[in-house]
Design an enzyme around this catalytic site. Structure first.
Site, PDB file in Angstrom:
ATOM      1  N   HIS A  50       0.853  -1.184   0.000  1.00  0.00           N
ATOM      2  CA  HIS A  50       0.000   0.000   0.000  1.00  0.00           C
ATOM      3  C   HIS A  50       0.895   1.242   0.000  1.00  0.00           C
ATOM      4  O   HIS A  50       2.114   1.141   0.190  1.00  0.00           O
ATOM      5  CB  HIS A  50      -0.935   0.001   1.224  1.00  0.00           C
ATOM      6  CG  HIS A  50      -0.217  -0.040   2.525  1.00  0.00           C
ATOM      7  ND1 HIS A  50      -0.106  -1.175   3.279  1.00  0.00           N
ATOM      8  CD2 HIS A  50       0.469   0.922   3.192  1.00  0.00           C
ATOM      9  CE1 HIS A  50       0.594  -0.919   4.367  1.00  0.00           C
ATOM     10  NE2 HIS A  50       0.965   0.337   4.334  1.00  0.00           N
TER      11      HIS A  50
HETATM   12  C1  T46 Z   1       3.089   0.643   6.826  1.00  0.00           C
HETATM   13  C2  T46 Z   1       3.820  -0.613   7.049  1.00  0.00           C
HETATM   14  C3  T46 Z   1       5.295  -0.410   7.203  1.00  0.00           C
HETATM   15  C4  T46 Z   1      -4.171  -0.379  13.288  1.00  0.00           C
HETATM   16  O1  T46 Z   1      -5.318  -0.531  13.769  1.00  0.00           O
HETATM   17  N1  T46 Z   1      -3.388   0.613  13.754  1.00  0.00           N
HETATM   18  C5  T46 Z   1      -2.132   0.835  13.262  1.00  0.00           C
HETATM   19  O2  T46 Z   1      -1.444   1.769  13.717  1.00  0.00           O
HETATM   20  C6  T46 Z   1      -1.647  -0.019  12.211  1.00  0.00           C
HETATM   21  C7  T46 Z   1      -0.250   0.204  11.620  1.00  0.00           C
HETATM   22  C8  T46 Z   1      -2.455  -1.016  11.758  1.00  0.00           C
HETATM   23  N2  T46 Z   1      -3.707  -1.186  12.288  1.00  0.00           N
HETATM   24  C9  T46 Z   1      -4.525  -2.298  11.801  1.00  0.00           C
HETATM   25  C10 T46 Z   1      -4.950  -2.213  10.346  1.00  0.00           C
HETATM   26  C11 T46 Z   1      -5.052  -3.656   9.950  1.00  0.00           C
HETATM   27  O3  T46 Z   1      -6.332  -4.165  10.279  1.00  0.00           O
HETATM   28  O4  T46 Z   1      -3.752  -3.488  11.924  1.00  0.00           O
HETATM   29  C12 T46 Z   1      -4.010  -4.350  10.827  1.00  0.00           C
HETATM   30  C13 T46 Z   1      -2.726  -4.680  10.093  1.00  0.00           C
HETATM   31  O5  T46 Z   1      -2.275  -3.522   9.396  1.00  0.00           O
HETATM   32  P1  T46 Z   1      -1.678  -3.572   7.917  1.00  0.00           P
HETATM   33  O6  T46 Z   1      -2.250  -4.724   7.191  1.00  0.00           O
HETATM   34  O7  T46 Z   1      -1.845  -2.225   7.304  1.00  0.00           O
HETATM   35  O8  T46 Z   1      -0.146  -3.876   8.231  1.00  0.00           O
HETATM   36  P2  T46 Z   1       1.090  -3.852   7.224  1.00  0.00           P
HETATM   37  O9  T46 Z   1       2.197  -4.550   7.908  1.00  0.00           O
HETATM   38  O10 T46 Z   1       0.707  -4.306   5.870  1.00  0.00           O
HETATM   39  O11 T46 Z   1       1.464  -2.277   7.095  1.00  0.00           O
HETATM   40  C14 T46 Z   1       1.920  -1.564   8.235  1.00  0.00           C
HETATM   41  C15 T46 Z   1       1.241  -0.181   8.309  1.00  0.00           C
HETATM   42  O12 T46 Z   1      -0.186  -0.362   8.257  1.00  0.00           O
HETATM   43  C16 T46 Z   1       1.648   0.714   7.182  1.00  0.00           C
HETATM   44  O13 T46 Z   1       1.235   2.041   7.446  1.00  0.00           O
HETATM   45  O14 T46 Z   1       3.617   1.563   6.220  1.00  0.00           O
HETATM   46  O15 T46 Z   1       3.335  -1.389   8.159  1.00  0.00           O
END
Ligand code: T46
Length: 135
Positions: A50
């Site tokens: 993303h």
């Molecule tokens: C990024 C990379 C490096 C939250 O509720 N609060 C938060 O602060 C974050 C980061 C995530 N979430 C929730 C959203 C999703 O339901 O946790 C779940 C997993 O998040 P996501 O799939 O977006 O995780 P990554 O590892 O793909 O991405 C993360 C960050 O979201 C993103 O901003 O730059 O790490």
């Protein structure tokens, strides 16, 4: 200009070992509103895929390593985050993917904004459209 902007972290270590302090608006080039960390990533799992509309972040592997791919819509660069002594600045409108997590990887992320799902661009085609709209 390189997509990859490293931020070296000064070490305050001494004979006892290492210590690194990350101060907002000094070493970290923004006010930190949120800190999160990713660990226990299962073998073969890749994360990210993303971009963000406004969020800026600094990411550092405080343990272990992973490979970060950055893409600004024109070029892609892939680097290893494998040192607690340097972080990578990820600006807005940069597509990111994290691959090849070691089993001991702890990826610490300092973020300029609170969590907001509306700030995410999770579809690559939409990302490319928005990047081109910006020009
Ligand atoms: C990024 C990379 C490096 C939250 O509720 N609060 C938060 O602060 C974050 C980061 C995530 N979430 C929730 C959203 C999703 O339901 O946790 C779940 C997993 O998040 P996501 O799939 O977006 O995780 P990554 O590892 O793909 O991405 C993360 C960050 O979201 C993103 O901003 O730059 O790490």
């Amino acid at each position: 200009m390189s997509l990859v902007q490293w931020i070296p972290f000064p070490s305050l270590g001494d004979e006892r070992g290492s210590l690194i302090a990350l101060e907002a608006e000094k070493i970290i080039p923004f006010a930190i509103k949120r800190v999160y960390y990713i660990f226990g990533t299962q073998p073969g799992v890749a994360r990210g895929f993303h971009a963000h509309k406004a969020l800026k972040q600094v990411a550092v592997c405080v343990s272990g390593k992973c490979r970060m791919l950055l893409d600004d819509g024109k070029k892609k660069e892939s680097v290893w985050l494998d040192s607690p002594s340097k972080g990578i600045l990820i600006n807005d409108f940069i597509w990111r993917e994290m691959h090849d997590f070691s089993s001991d990887c702890v990826l610490l992320v300092l973020a300029s904004e609170h969590y907001d799902e509306m700030d995410y661009i999770r579809n690559y085609d939409s990302f490319m459209e928005k990047v081109h709209e910006k020009k």
